[in-house]
Design an enzyme around this catalytic site. Sequence first.
Site, short mmCIF file in Angstrom:
data_model
loop_
_atom_site.label_atom_id
_atom_site.label_comp_id
_atom_site.label_asym_id
_atom_site.label_seq_id
_atom_site.Cartn_x
_atom_site.Cartn_y
_atom_site.Cartn_z
N ILE A 1 0.90 -1.15 0.00
CA ILE A 1 0.00 0.00 0.00
C ILE A 1 0.94 1.20 0.00
O ILE A 1 1.49 1.56 1.03
CB ILE A 1 -0.93 0.00 1.23
CG1 ILE A 1 -1.81 -1.25 1.23
CG2 ILE A 1 -1.82 1.25 1.21
CD1 ILE A 1 -2.73 -1.36 2.43
N PRO A 2 1.17 1.82 -1.16
CA PRO A 2 2.37 2.65 -1.37
C PRO A 2 2.28 4.05 -0.79
O PRO A 2 2.30 5.05 -1.51
CB PRO A 2 2.50 2.67 -2.89
CG PRO A 2 1.08 2.57 -3.37
CD PRO A 2 0.40 1.65 -2.40
N CYS A 3 2.23 4.14 0.54
CA CYS A 3 2.19 5.45 1.18
C CYS A 3 3.48 6.22 0.95
O CYS A 3 3.49 7.45 1.09
CB CYS A 3 1.88 5.32 2.67
SG CYS A 3 2.94 4.17 3.57
N HIS A 4 4.55 5.53 0.56
CA HIS A 4 5.81 6.23 0.25
C HIS A 4 5.67 7.13 -0.98
O HIS A 4 6.49 8.01 -1.20
CB HIS A 4 6.94 5.22 0.02
CG HIS A 4 6.64 4.21 -1.04
ND1 HIS A 4 6.04 3.00 -0.77
CD2 HIS A 4 6.84 4.23 -2.38
CE1 HIS A 4 5.89 2.32 -1.89
NE2 HIS A 4 6.37 3.05 -2.89
N ASN A 5 4.65 6.90 -1.80
CA ASN A 5 4.48 7.68 -3.02
C ASN A 5 3.62 8.93 -2.82
O ASN A 5 3.29 9.61 -3.79
CB ASN A 5 3.85 6.82 -4.12
CG ASN A 5 4.89 6.19 -5.02
OD1 ASN A 5 6.05 6.59 -5.02
ND2 ASN A 5 4.49 5.20 -5.79
#
Length: 313
Positions: free
Chosen positions: A258-262
């Site tokens: 779940i790409p919260c880094h993006n």
Amino acid sequence: MNLTHTSRPDAFVDSRDFARISRAIRYIDAHFREQPRLATIAAAARLSEFHFNRLFRRWAGVTPRQYLAFVTAHAAHRTLAGATSVLDAAYTLGLSGPGRLHDLLVTLDAVTPGQVKARGGGAHMSYGFSETPFGTALLASTARGLAHLAFVEPGGEAAALDELSARWPRARCSRDDSAAAELTQRVWGDADVGAGKAAALRLAVRGTNFQLKVWRALLELGSAGPTTYEALARAVGLEGGARAVGNAVGANPIAWLIPCHNVLRKDGSLGSYHWGAERKRAILAWNSLRGKPARDRLASSAIATSAAVIQPT
């Protein structure tokens, strides 16, 4: 919930080396206008030139000098274009590609209201520590899918286990580092697991209705590359709700997938990250260096989200 940790070697760069790489990336991003020599960058990473050059190439697939050129070129692109968009601003940090997520078929599902109320009671959870390209991670799965993926700082294993226990206090747990390593290899390894070539990787998460809605929007927007809190707010129908969306992003229980880094700030700056700003910078750099543009990947992969709805925790 009795959880223990013991160290285990793995095929990825270990946590100490990843910390050095993240320091080097931070240094290059901050000093690229000076075009620092390799010796200077290696000193920032606290390594010899030879060791640092080999280590960085093993991790990134390019040399430190090539990464420096990459960052410099994108900064020049932004300057010449006079661009002000988030994506163009992100280029100055070397952020462009979505990376390996688009090689995976990911299905986000919610635990049932009964399971939320039971707080894991009656569920069996397998957990383990594994090395990843971004340091050690704690992974935990139930029969329904991956329920937890958290990066762990050196010496932070006990705290990571406490966090997992707090999320699933009544689950029956067993340690299985081998299973965690196999899952890590599937997520970050070199095996071809593109759509149609592997079963979907199912995520079994618990959270409020609003958190789940944000996480699904994040899969759709963030998996295609950098996005913003404002864009996520619009996607969930909460115009002007960037702060509330930011809180939901920060509560994400599954790093990377779940790409919260993006998620970036409106001006293209990194913003906060549950697992540390340096790790976020390194993840985005790694994606840029190894990933293909999102439009090339979307044709051959998909991200599916279930229609399940859960009650607030």
